[in-house]
Design an enzyme around this catalytic site. Structure first.
Site, PDB file in Angstrom:
ATOM      1  N   VAL A 119      19.498  27.286 120.946  1.00 37.41           N
ATOM      2  CA  VAL A 119      18.978  26.845 119.647  1.00 37.41           C
ATOM      3  C   VAL A 119      19.543  25.476 119.299  1.00 37.41           C
ATOM      4  CG1 VAL A 119      18.781  27.381 117.194  1.00 37.41           C
ATOM      5  CG2 VAL A 119      18.750  29.236 118.885  1.00 37.41           C
ATOM      6  N   LYS A 120      18.643  24.536 119.091  1.00 34.32           N
ATOM      7  CA  LYS A 120      19.020  23.150 118.804  1.00 34.32           C
ATOM      8  C   LYS A 120      19.062  22.957 117.290  1.00 34.32           C
ATOM      9  CE  LYS A 120      17.734  18.645 120.797  1.00 34.32           C
ATOM     10  NZ  LYS A 120      16.637  17.969 121.536  1.00 34.32           N
ATOM     11  N   VAL A 121      20.224  22.524 116.789  1.00 32.51           N
ATOM     12  CA  VAL A 121      20.476  22.451 115.352  1.00 32.51           C
ATOM     13  C   VAL A 121      20.976  21.046 114.997  1.00 32.51           C
ATOM     14  CG1 VAL A 121      21.812  23.440 113.452  1.00 32.51           C
ATOM     15  CG2 VAL A 121      21.106  24.898 115.359  1.00 32.51           C
ATOM     16  N   ALA A 134      15.586  24.537 122.186  1.00 29.95           N
ATOM     17  CA  ALA A 134      14.441  24.640 121.280  1.00 29.95           C
ATOM     18  C   ALA A 134      14.939  24.371 119.863  1.00 29.95           C
ATOM     19  CB  ALA A 134      13.811  26.026 121.377  1.00 29.95           C
TER      20      ALA A 134
END
Length: 218
Positions: A86-88, A60
């Site tokens: 968590v997509k960064v 996400a």
């Protein structure tokens, strides 16, 4: 190699999951917009729906590009469901945020990676996954698969545990090339995954078997 499906479409996610080979899902703001999912609350509710379908990691993506904003969004996303990664983005604030999340035990996917240098920084910060974009590199006459292979080689040499998640996969051939390059994960459209089933000798062999069966059994 693990298969993730790159979509926000619930029907496609269910179909891939029912196929029995799905290990996870990646999403991004563009894929959410494609499905007409607007607003933060609606998007987060959609992530939960995906997590109900898939017994695996669901990436996400944060929208913020500043460090404080990434931390706030990332912690909120990670709290939604244990499956959330968590997509960064691979920018300075993103690498700093990945280090923070790693120290907090929050898993991350460093996205928009286009070089070995970026992949090295992501691994040193503790990213769970790093996502080199194969198709987008090919679009500018660079070699996306070669980058995947070089990152795999680098991580193996230095002993980094970050998994190489080949992204921007456009075709079944890309998947085969990612296997040969040693990628840990490929995130693909459903059509590319299903393309692995296709072979003319399978079709002709099955047709022969069925024809022979009819000759014997009427």
């Amino acid at each position: 190699m693990k298969f993730f499906i790159d979509t926000a479409n619930l029907d496609q996610i269910r179909e891939a999951n029912d196929l029995g080979v799905l290990d996870g899902v990646t999403t991004n703001p563009s894929l959410m917009a494609k499905e007409g999912i607007k607003g933060v609350e609606n998007q987060r509710a959609h992530y939960l729906k995906i997590c109900e379908i898939v017994d695996g990691d669901v990436s996400a993506e944060v929208i913020s590009t500043d460090y404080e904003g990434m931390i706030k969004e990332g912690e909120e996303l990670a709290a939604l469901n244990p499956h959330i990664v968590v997509k960064v983005p691979c920018i300075e604030a993103g690498i700093k945020a990945i280090k923070y999340f790693t120290d907090k035990g929050i898993r991350t996917n460093c996205t928009l990676v286009f070089s070995r240098g970026q992949a090295l920084l992501a691994a040193k910060a503790g990213a769970t996954y790093v996502s080199p974009f194969v198709g987008r590199l090919d679009d500018i006459s660079s070699d996306g698969i070669e980058l995947v292979a070089k990152i795999v080689e680098m991580y193996t040499y230095y002993g980094y545990e970050t998994e190489v998640l080949a992204a921007s996969i456009r075709s079944t051939q890309h998947i085969i090339q990612c296997i040969e390059a040693g990628a840990d994960v490929a995130t693909c459209p459903l059509a590319a995954i299903k393309g692995l089933l296709k072979h003319p000798l399978t079709d002709s062999g099955l047709a022969t078997f069925l024809a022979d069966y009819k000759k014997v059994n009427g």
